[in-house]
Write a protein that holds these residues in place. Sequence first.
Motif, short mmCIF file in Angstrom:
data_model
loop_
_atom_site.label_atom_id
_atom_site.label_comp_id
_atom_site.label_asym_id
_atom_site.label_seq_id
_atom_site.Cartn_x
_atom_site.Cartn_y
_atom_site.Cartn_z
N LEU A 163 50.68 10.85 -2.59
CA LEU A 163 52.14 10.97 -2.70
C LEU A 163 52.52 11.89 -3.86
O LEU A 163 53.43 12.72 -3.73
CB LEU A 163 52.77 9.58 -2.89
N THR A 194 54.60 15.51 -3.83
CA THR A 194 55.96 15.40 -4.38
C THR A 194 56.20 16.37 -5.53
O THR A 194 57.25 17.00 -5.61
CB THR A 194 56.22 13.95 -4.87
N ALA A 218 52.12 14.34 3.68
CA ALA A 218 52.00 13.02 3.05
C ALA A 218 52.05 11.94 4.11
O ALA A 218 51.28 10.97 4.05
CB ALA A 218 53.13 12.82 2.03
N ALA A 219 52.92 12.10 5.09
CA ALA A 219 53.09 11.07 6.12
C ALA A 219 51.79 10.86 6.90
O ALA A 219 51.31 9.72 7.04
CB ALA A 219 54.22 11.46 7.08
N ARG A 238 59.77 10.42 8.51
CA ARG A 238 58.50 10.48 7.77
C ARG A 238 57.78 9.14 7.77
O ARG A 238 56.58 9.07 8.09
CB ARG A 238 58.76 11.03 6.37
N HIS A 252 61.70 10.86 -0.18
CA HIS A 252 62.58 11.71 0.64
C HIS A 252 64.04 11.51 0.24
O HIS A 252 64.78 12.49 0.04
CB HIS A 252 62.35 11.38 2.12
N LEU A 298 57.21 6.66 0.70
CA LEU A 298 57.46 8.02 1.20
C LEU A 298 58.95 8.22 1.48
O LEU A 298 59.53 9.26 1.15
CB LEU A 298 56.62 8.27 2.45
N LEU A 313 56.02 16.59 2.66
CA LEU A 313 56.20 15.16 2.95
C LEU A 313 55.71 14.77 4.35
O LEU A 313 55.44 13.60 4.61
CB LEU A 313 57.67 14.74 2.77
#
Lengths: 294, 294
Positions: free
Chosen positions: A139, A143, A177-178, A43, A73, A69, A174
């Motif tokens: 984020l 999440t 998000a990345a 990620r 994870h 991030l 995620l």
Amino acid sequence: MALDGRIEQAVVGALALTRSGEGPPRLTAALDHAVFPGGARIRPTILLSVAMACGDDRPGLSDAAASALELIHCASLVHDDLPCFDDADMRRGKASVHRAYGEPLAVLAGDSLIVLAFEVLARAAADHPARAVELIKLLAQRTGAPGGICAGQGWESEPVINLAAYHRAKTGALFMAATQMGAAAAGQDPEPWEELGARIGAAFQVADDLKDALLTPEQTGKPAGQDAAHQRPSAVTEMGVAGAARYLKDILGGAIASIPSCPGEAKLAALVRAYAEKMTPVHLSPSAASAVRG
Amino acid sequence: MALDGRIEQAVVGALALTRSGEGPPRLTAALDHAVFPGGARIRPTILLSVAMACGDDRPGLSDAAASALELIHCASLVHDDLPCFDDADMRRGKASVHRAYGEPLAVLAGDSLIVLAFEVLARAAADHPARAVELIKLLAQRTGAPGGICAGQGWESEPVINLAAYHRAKTGALFMAATQMGAAAAGQDPEPWEELGARIGAAFQVADDLKDALLTPEQTGKPAGQDAAHQRPSAVTEMGVAGAARYLKDILGGAIASIPSCPGEAKLAALVRAYAEKMTPVHLSPSAASAVRG
């Protein structure tokens, strides 16, 4: 890859914050156990790759985003391994956090890593407060609830699962998000980057389903056959090994096609292709390969 | 008190974010269960009181800070009630979250509330980005490791407890967050406000120890005698009921004396005195009262 060094340095710097005062030593050790040595750091690698494709004009902010991030994870792995979820004894080839440090410290380690992720972003804000705030929002959205990985895991406690929402939140969040945080860290609008993240996430989900069905615990460093054991939805049970492998190829093609126009577009497409190569586990298993061929 | 309405409105607004998309319904319900109806909402009340004493020139930011702090407090209650910690069946007079929704959703509800707290602050940032970032840093510092409530709880898994660090982190942290975030939301330097928070936190710890030893589950809405049952350090076991009651009075006197000079100083002192009155539970128990007198 040069990115590896950047990511490890950022994550090491983040964890150092937990040793910056008089904390309980076993919790501090549990945090290290949860984060080091890392897995593939996929990620944050995608995040930094997108940031660089977008110019990466604030590398400190990109590094903070990458480590934040990865911390989220790692937190999710610690909590997912708990007895009330997967009850996993092993993770990344060693004892899971609750096996090594007990359940209370595993709960607290996960909580602390979530907090640390947001702290890291806030501490990097001096570089560009508006972008840091945008990164924190992105984020958080990926999440928590209703659309983040917490919600994704939460779908497994529902009597009826919304499969699209489940996959999008559990694995996709995620990765979205990345790509979006990578763009935002470099000052670009994150919105056009959502699709790439969603597609990479879907590809990883299918790849994970294939690995869970085909590989041994020695090959993956975690228990095998968990989807079947927990009766979780899986692309392999839905469409068979051959069907899932074809589906994976389709998704990755779409991912590459979805990359927004940017200076580093070609390099980013090459990265996704490289992941696609790594992700397809069929060559590791002769029986699976023959199933795909047949 | 007029503050009650402000706090509830802010917390309701925060929880509404978890219903802003297609999330798993039982997780959404578990989040509501964890936050409503609230307890005394003491921490956000202190936060808003300090903000108002400092001028409260950005009420939107103060409200966000108050709800974020309460969300972290609620998250900590959900996780502290888990079987691996207190294994509490009840909280605030009703079933604890894991009893009502199961352990997986209790873990996820706590995680989601932590995330939501930071999201709320990030979303309020448009009002004043620099202050919002400062608030996120303060909240993270008082929530995670090495000095926040996660670390405080973590000390209970250590073979040797640093008692000062333990109390400061476990109970003190969110009260220091309350006073410092109140000041920061109103644009004041949070540093001089740390001592007031630390002293109020210490007072609440001693008051809690007294309540745990003296009151019934019906009076507190949670199991009694937990400190003795879990062999947790307690002011009552250390210095007896009378000693602990005297100690509580001393701390509160110091708290009032520590209030930094500000426009609303007198009103704030009156608030702390009112809490002191409420906090001293000896009049609720005839046996304890006689013990204190004796």
